[in-house]
Design a protein around this motif. Structure first.
Motif, PDB file in Angstrom:
ATOM      1  N   SER A  86     -13.042  -1.694  12.501  1.00 14.92           N
ATOM      2  CA  SER A  86     -12.820  -0.139  12.445  1.00 14.92           C
ATOM      3  C   SER A  86     -11.699   0.086  13.689  1.00 14.92           C
ATOM      4  O   SER A  86     -11.886  -0.466  14.595  1.00 14.92           O
ATOM      5  N   ALA A  87     -11.070   1.146  13.298  1.00 18.01           N
ATOM      6  CA  ALA A  87     -10.005   1.617  14.070  1.00 18.01           C
ATOM      7  C   ALA A  87     -10.007   3.000  14.194  1.00 18.01           C
ATOM      8  O   ALA A  87      -9.943   3.597  13.042  1.00 18.01           O
ATOM      9  N   GLN A  88      -9.805   3.868  15.328  1.00 18.59           N
ATOM     10  CA  GLN A  88      -9.513   5.024  15.445  1.00 18.59           C
ATOM     11  C   GLN A  88      -8.253   5.500  16.176  1.00 18.59           C
ATOM     12  O   GLN A  88      -8.242   5.182  17.238  1.00 18.59           O
ATOM     13  N   LEU A  89      -7.010   5.912  15.524  1.00 19.40           N
ATOM     14  CA  LEU A  89      -5.744   5.976  16.134  1.00 19.40           C
ATOM     15  C   LEU A  89      -5.411   7.423  16.221  1.00 19.40           C
ATOM     16  O   LEU A  89      -5.648   8.261  15.256  1.00 19.40           O
ATOM     17  N   MET A  90      -4.988   7.649  17.114  1.00 21.88           N
ATOM     18  CA  MET A  90      -4.134   8.762  17.653  1.00 21.88           C
ATOM     19  C   MET A  90      -2.805   9.251  17.033  1.00 21.88           C
ATOM     20  O   MET A  90      -1.870   8.430  17.592  1.00 21.88           O
ATOM     21  N   LEU A  91      -2.641  10.223  16.165  1.00 21.01           N
ATOM     22  CA  LEU A  91      -1.408  10.448  15.693  1.00 21.01           C
ATOM     23  C   LEU A  91      -0.796  11.823  16.148  1.00 21.01           C
ATOM     24  O   LEU A  91      -1.440  12.615  16.284  1.00 21.01           O
ATOM     25  N   LEU A  92       0.392  11.973  16.237  1.00 25.45           N
ATOM     26  CA  LEU A  92       1.390  13.117  16.289  1.00 25.45           C
ATOM     27  C   LEU A  92       2.247  13.345  15.175  1.00 25.45           C
ATOM     28  O   LEU A  92       3.039  12.517  14.648  1.00 25.45           O
ATOM     29  N   SER A  93       1.912  14.696  14.342  1.00 25.40           N
ATOM     30  CA  SER A  93       2.697  15.110  13.602  1.00 25.40           C
ATOM     31  C   SER A  93       4.234  15.511  14.076  1.00 25.40           C
ATOM     32  O   SER A  93       3.985  16.370  14.708  1.00 25.40           O
ATOM     33  N   GLU A  94       5.219  14.835  13.593  1.00 24.40           N
ATOM     34  CA  GLU A  94       6.258  14.814  14.290  1.00 24.40           C
ATOM     35  C   GLU A  94       7.077  16.232  13.864  1.00 24.40           C
ATOM     36  O   GLU A  94       7.920  17.007  14.637  1.00 24.40           O
ATOM     37  N   MET A  95       6.552  16.857  12.722  1.00 24.58           N
ATOM     38  CA  MET A  95       7.103  17.978  11.920  1.00 24.58           C
ATOM     39  C   MET A  95       6.346  19.313  12.669  1.00 24.58           C
ATOM     40  O   MET A  95       6.805  20.491  12.993  1.00 24.58           O
ATOM     41  N   THR A  96       4.940  19.051  12.961  1.00 23.54           N
ATOM     42  CA  THR A  96       4.168  20.447  13.450  1.00 23.54           C
ATOM     43  C   THR A  96       3.654  20.163  14.851  1.00 23.54           C
ATOM     44  O   THR A  96       3.041  21.259  15.369  1.00 23.54           O
ATOM     45  N   ASP A  97       3.895  18.970  15.415  1.00 26.16           N
ATOM     46  CA  ASP A  97       3.349  18.902  16.787  1.00 26.16           C
ATOM     47  C   ASP A  97       1.878  18.838  16.699  1.00 26.16           C
ATOM     48  O   ASP A  97       1.009  18.944  17.888  1.00 26.16           O
ATOM     49  N   ARG A  98       1.150  18.694  15.550  1.00 23.21           N
ATOM     50  CA  ARG A  98      -0.464  18.614  15.576  1.00 23.21           C
ATOM     51  C   ARG A  98      -0.697  17.042  15.774  1.00 23.21           C
ATOM     52  O   ARG A  98      -0.202  16.257  15.563  1.00 23.21           O
ATOM     53  N   GLY A  99      -2.212  17.162  16.357  1.00 20.83           N
ATOM     54  CA  GLY A  99      -2.669  15.779  16.539  1.00 20.83           C
ATOM     55  C   GLY A  99      -3.562  15.381  15.623  1.00 20.83           C
ATOM     56  O   GLY A  99      -4.120  16.498  14.972  1.00 20.83           O
ATOM     57  N   VAL A 100      -3.593  14.344  15.055  1.00 18.14           N
ATOM     58  CA  VAL A 100      -4.298  14.137  13.777  1.00 18.14           C
ATOM     59  C   VAL A 100      -4.973  12.739  14.375  1.00 18.14           C
ATOM     60  O   VAL A 100      -4.585  11.868  14.767  1.00 18.14           O
ATOM     61  N   LEU A 101      -6.514  12.549  14.136  1.00 15.98           N
ATOM     62  CA  LEU A 101      -7.151  11.425  14.673  1.00 15.98           C
ATOM     63  C   LEU A 101      -7.362  10.655  13.097  1.00 15.98           C
ATOM     64  O   LEU A 101      -7.919  11.631  12.317  1.00 15.98           O
ATOM     65  N   ALA A 102      -6.971   9.547  13.038  1.00 17.37           N
ATOM     66  CA  ALA A 102      -7.097   8.658  11.691  1.00 17.37           C
ATOM     67  C   ALA A 102      -8.250   7.411  12.025  1.00 17.37           C
ATOM     68  O   ALA A 102      -8.116   6.907  13.024  1.00 17.37           O
ATOM     69  N   THR A 103      -8.945   7.428  11.291  1.00 11.86           N
ATOM     70  CA  THR A 103     -10.105   6.585  10.956  1.00 11.86           C
ATOM     71  C   THR A 103     -10.147   5.573   9.823  1.00 11.86           C
ATOM     72  O   THR A 103      -9.857   5.961   8.866  1.00 11.86           O
ATOM     73  N   LEU A 104     -10.138   4.280  10.207  1.00 12.48           N
ATOM     74  CA  LEU A 104      -9.954   3.146   9.091  1.00 12.48           C
ATOM     75  C   LEU A 104     -10.987   2.263   9.368  1.00 12.48           C
ATOM     76  O   LEU A 104     -11.101   1.695  10.412  1.00 12.48           O
ATOM     77  N   ASP A 105     -11.987   2.089   8.179  1.00 13.00           N
ATOM     78  CA  ASP A 105     -13.280   0.931   8.413  1.00 13.00           C
ATOM     79  C   ASP A 105     -12.850  -0.070   7.245  1.00 13.00           C
ATOM     80  O   ASP A 105     -12.362   0.504   5.951  1.00 13.00           O
ATOM     81  N   LEU A 106     -13.201  -1.286   7.585  1.00 10.73           N
ATOM     82  CA  LEU A 106     -13.016  -2.221   6.790  1.00 10.73           C
ATOM     83  C   LEU A 106     -14.461  -2.906   6.676  1.00 10.73           C
ATOM     84  O   LEU A 106     -15.127  -2.794   7.241  1.00 10.73           O
ATOM     85  N   ASP A 107     -14.331  -3.478   5.233  1.00 12.81           N
ATOM     86  CA  ASP A 107     -15.898  -4.002   4.822  1.00 12.81           C
ATOM     87  C   ASP A 107     -15.857  -5.457   5.572  1.00 12.81           C
ATOM     88  O   ASP A 107     -15.058  -6.309   5.311  1.00 12.81           O
ATOM     89  N   PRO A 108     -16.775  -5.628   6.405  1.00 12.02           N
ATOM     90  CA  PRO A 108     -16.675  -6.834   7.132  1.00 12.02           C
ATOM     91  C   PRO A 108     -16.682  -8.206   6.034  1.00 12.02           C
ATOM     92  O   PRO A 108     -16.416  -9.269   6.615  1.00 12.02           O
ATOM     93  N   ALA A 109     -17.468  -7.742   4.831  1.00 15.42           N
ATOM     94  CA  ALA A 109     -17.615  -8.972   4.163  1.00 15.42           C
ATOM     95  C   ALA A 109     -16.444  -9.238   3.174  1.00 15.42           C
ATOM     96  O   ALA A 109     -16.185 -10.224   2.468  1.00 15.42           O
ATOM     97  N   ASP A 110     -15.475  -8.189   3.499  1.00 19.80           N
ATOM     98  CA  ASP A 110     -14.315  -8.207   2.505  1.00 19.80           C
ATOM     99  C   ASP A 110     -13.110  -7.548   3.077  1.00 19.80           C
ATOM    100  O   ASP A 110     -12.834  -6.308   3.244  1.00 19.80           O
TER     101      ASP A 110
END
Length: 464
Positions: A86-110
């Motif tokens: 699992s990862a939670q990454l902080m992103l900056l929208s370069e066009m709008t200056d907005r902050g975005v929190l991205a979450t990506l989870d993987l299946d541990p079995a795959d």
């Protein structure tokens, strides 16, 4: 194959799974996310679709292309958390200056099965935010952006910046009516989209101050003829105000089919009253236009006036907003801009999504000057008390992005409140920085987020 080459393979359209398995079976969530980010930033449908298919994401590439259209490319600025799965990454929208929190989870079995890929707004830490500028610099930079967008025919509208009621910058440009070659000027009235929600919330708070309702009242107490009393007895006015009611949207295909027959707020009940709640009231945040339709109905029931008469008498007139209203689209309103949306790369008049008239959820019209007057009347305590304004503009929902009718963010000197609105042919934004007395308003008659992006650019760089 190194990770960098893996990303190149993705952009060339090769199978990401094949490339990854050749490299290693030990794939980390952050690595997989960075592959998605490369595909997203490329703007290539095939690259996105290949990633989504190979990692079993279950989402369509068009969804992310639509996000890219609104927010532009993302810059990875920080890591909130990162494990193998699992990862939670902080992103900056370069066009709008907005902050975005991205979450990506993987299946541990795959390791090649993404079980979650989510993007949500966030307030970035200070070190990742744009640098503040001197006032003259930021105003000049904002005006340059506006002029460039007008020259590129990507924006028509008006924008103003004020401090303590004194106008610092006023800009207008582009076409209010392309067919009749009428340009935008200071009197042009633009559709507000969701900015009307601020008026609706202020009206509710006025009625609370007058002792005519409580925010903890259930809908059923005031709308006794509402067709779904089970929901009406479960949802409170407070939950309607802060978008935690569990109610959904009301604007969609069915609305577009029936828009011209929906002439009163209560007419909208037939679109959504039978729809079950999406969550237990109060438990989850969920932006609900229908909730604000019901707030308008409650204002009518409690005040004995139509919603339109109430806000005109108790908000517009008090604030001196003589160019603001919600007259039907079939009524000729002097200076009301034509709504334009992009169709096949060209501007075309937008009619399909316009309501018969604006509602308590949005769709009315105003000028930049009138919206400045509204903000100043709020700040001066002429519409609601300072106590009510403080509550309305403080975090009131679960994730802290909404108060009562106002979007909110930041703390201390960086605290701000206001609202954004967007629909085909309309993009509007009002932001108040109360500690400094700044008000920034931008209104336009084109698609989101051309105007709100410039507003955010200015707000995020004003000196504090």
């Amino acid at each position: 194959m190194r990770f960098k080459s893996f990303a190149v393979a993705l952009l060339l359209g090769f199978s990401t799974v094949a490339a990854a398995r050749q490299a290693s079976a030990d794939v980390h969530a952050q690595q997989v996310f960075e592959l998605w980010l490369a595909a997203y930033n490329s703007g290539e449908r095939d690259a996105l679709q290949t990633f989504l298919a190979d990692y079993k994401v279950g989402q369509d590439a068009q969804r992310f292309l639509d996000i890219r259209q609104s927010l532009g490319t993302f810059k990875l600025v920080g890591v909130k958390s990162s494990t193998e799965d699992s990862a939670q990454l902080m992103l900056l929208s370069e066009m709008t200056d907005r902050g975005v929190l991205a979450t990506l989870d993987l299946d541990p079995a795959d390791r090649f099965d993404v079980t979650k890929l989510q993007l949500e707004g966030m307030d970035l830490p200070d070190e990742f935010k744009p640098q503040r500028m001197r006032l003259a610099q930021v105003l000049a930079a904002g005006e340059a952006r506006l002029d460039a967008a007008r020259a590129a025919d990507t924006l028509s509208g008006a924008l103003a910046v004020a401090k303590d009621g004194k106008l610092l910058m006023s800009w207008h440009g582009g076409a209010a009516d392309r067919e009749h070659a009428i340009g935008v000027d200071e009197t042009t009235r633009f559709r507000l989209a969701s900015l009307n929600k601020m008026f609706t919330a202020v009206a509710i708070l006025q009625l609370q101050e007058a002792g005519k309702l409580s925010l903890d009242d259930k809908i059923a107490l005031h709308l006794k003829n509402y067709p779904n009393q089970q929901i009406a007895e479960a949802v409170s006015i407070r939950q309607l105000l802060n978008h935690t009611s569990g109610l959904g949207d009301v604007f969609g295909e069915e609305f577009e089919k029936r828009s011209q027959s929906l002439r009163t707020l209560n007419d909208y009940w037939s679109l959504a009253s039978a729809t079950p709640l999406g969550s237990t009231p109060g438990s989850e945040d969920g932006y609900s236009n229908y909730g604000y339709i019901l707030l308008g109905s409650i204002i009518e029931a409690v005040s004995g006036q139509s919603y339109y008469d109430y806000v005109d008498q108790h908000i517009y007139r008090v604030a001196g907003m003589s160019a603001t209203g919600s007259e039907p689209e079939s009524t000729a309103v002097p200076g009301r801009a034509v709504a334009y949306t992009k169709v096949d790369g060209k501007w075309a008049q937008e009619t399909k999504t316009l309501p018969w008239r604006g509602t308590s959820a949005g769709g009315g019209y105003s000028t930049v000057g009138d919206m400045l007057k509204f903000a100043e009347a709020l700040r001066a305590g002429r519409l609601i008390s300072p106590t009510s304004l403080g509550l309305a503009t403080a975090p009131q929902n679960n994730k802290g992005w909404y108060g009562y009718g106002f979007m909110v963010s930041g703390q201390g000197a960086q605290r701000q409140y206001g609202h954004e609105g967007g629909a085909p042919g309309a993009n509007a934004s009002l932001v108040v920085l109360p500690a400094q007395g700044y008000v920034v308003v931008g209104l336009s008659n084109v698609d989101p987020g051309a105007m709100e992006n410039v507003v955010n650019f200015i707000v995020n760089r004003l000196p504090l």
